[in-house]
Design a protein around this motif. Sequence first.
Motif, PDB file in Angstrom:
ATOM      1  N   GLY A 187       0.791  -1.219   0.000  1.00 37.88           N
ATOM      2  CA  GLY A 187       0.000   0.000   0.000  1.00 37.88           C
ATOM      3  C   GLY A 187       0.827   1.274   0.000  1.00 37.88           C
ATOM      4  N   PRO A 188       0.525   2.225   0.915  1.00 36.87           N
ATOM      5  CA  PRO A 188       1.199   3.526   0.906  1.00 36.87           C
ATOM      6  C   PRO A 188       2.702   3.452   1.116  1.00 36.87           C
ATOM      7  CG  PRO A 188      -0.785   3.599   2.270  1.00 36.87           C
ATOM      8  CD  PRO A 188      -0.537   2.157   1.927  1.00 36.87           C
ATOM      9  N   MET A 189       3.189   2.360   1.698  1.00 36.76           N
ATOM     10  CA  MET A 189       4.631   2.249   1.915  1.00 36.76           C
ATOM     11  C   MET A 189       5.396   2.234   0.606  1.00 36.76           C
ATOM     12  SD  MET A 189       5.170  -0.297   5.181  1.00 36.76           S
ATOM     13  CE  MET A 189       4.027  -1.561   4.651  1.00 36.76           C
ATOM     14  N   ALA A 190       4.798   1.703  -0.451  1.00 36.78           N
ATOM     15  CA  ALA A 190       5.495   1.612  -1.737  1.00 36.78           C
ATOM     16  C   ALA A 190       5.975   2.983  -2.189  1.00 36.78           C
ATOM     17  CB  ALA A 190       4.588   0.974  -2.789  1.00 36.78           C
ATOM     18  N   GLU A 191       5.130   3.986  -2.029  1.00 32.56           N
ATOM     19  CA  GLU A 191       5.512   5.348  -2.426  1.00 32.56           C
ATOM     20  C   GLU A 191       6.517   5.947  -1.441  1.00 32.56           C
ATOM     21  OE1 GLU A 191       5.961   8.666  -4.598  1.00 32.56           O
ATOM     22  OE2 GLU A 191       4.848   6.858  -5.197  1.00 32.56           O
ATOM     23  N   GLU A 192       6.313   5.735  -0.151  1.00 33.69           N
ATOM     24  CA  GLU A 192       7.244   6.268   0.847  1.00 33.69           C
ATOM     25  C   GLU A 192       8.647   5.692   0.686  1.00 33.69           C
ATOM     26  OE1 GLU A 192       6.354   6.587   4.941  1.00 33.69           O
ATOM     27  OE2 GLU A 192       4.253   7.172   4.615  1.00 33.69           O
TER      28      GLU A 192
END
Length: 404
Positions: A178-183
């Motif tokens: 989820g959002p970790m991929a972008e972070e």
Amino acid sequence: MMDVSTASDFRQAMEFERNRKGPPDGFPALPDIPGARYTDPEFLALEREQMWRRAWLYAGHADQLAEPGSWFLTRNPGSPILVVRGLDGAIRAFYNTCQHRGAPLVAEASGEARGFVCPYHGWSYTLEGKLVAVRDKRDFVDLDFTCRSLVSVRCESIGNLIFINEDAGAEPLADHIGPMAEEFRQYQFGALRLVDSRSYEVGCNVKVLLDAFLEVYHIKSIHEKTVDRFLDHRGMVITLWPNGHSRMITPNSRPDWKDPGTIGMPRIETVTEVPANNNVSYLIYPNFVMPPSDTGVPLLQFWPVTDTTCRVVSTWIGPDYDPAAANPLWDTRIKNWERILYEDLQFAPQIQESLQSRGFQGMPLNYQERRIYHWHAELDRRIGINRLPAGTAVKQVLGDFVDA
């Protein structure tokens, strides 16, 4: 819930946490985590089969597969899995199991090869897992080579970090986190080199140590002379994500504080202000704990070995690392890290002994410890609520506090 996608958002969230007089409005009373989840054989068997064998798990670093034909063997997931770089440069994974009578193809931890030959009866496979030669082929009736390839294991990467999953139908890794991929883009995992990796055998159920690395409630007791000297646990900000993942950001006690052990080390220039100046820790569910910085990234993995023992693997990756050169700064940094790690490991066998007694009925968790509750709630969802043995379930009460 509060968005902490920018430094100003984080500072606002940190001030809220530091100054609050209790949990935020609407936060539920967390029911006790049943003690049987750590000891009940039926529950632990379900955990292994329904969660561990169907999860995205860290296998290794691309530096371990420097050349086409390089391979390494991992047993940490509970099955012997061979991770290989093919002649085409692609990284694949297979069970280390010959399709004739189940003999292992390799016995060593790593090596290089142009293919694999079973040492038992000589069946031969390509680096892509295809069966290409069989001894005394004339004696087999209608043997179809195309149906006898090595059994593959899902294998995907985040930069140089290689993950595997025994569930062929699992969601793609990038979608799953989820959002970790972008972070994670800011850390440039595709450019970070493997610095060090070592493991520790510990006499406790794996969840005993996983729990410890999902909170900072313990630092004033366990880390009084180390971590507690520079972290402000009362300002800690937590984000809960779907699929059991989470992030914890603990501010430094002084905004201008820098780890003296990192002075003079190469930096990852793209790391943003919050992780560069505070302690950020990610969990990729179920067992990958990563507190990155702008000078290097430790990768902690917690592996069940038996119901009452586990293995902790501590791996470091960093920028501009030359394994052939002397690295006194890295030597000192890893020594300091290991000192802190031993503080966390020291009581685990005694905790295991205690939780196996009748004195351990369950765990009442507080707001600071909600990542632990989130972890357990996800475990139940993966096992299946209706499959859980009586008295082992946790109530699903955190839904409103999980970021969609």
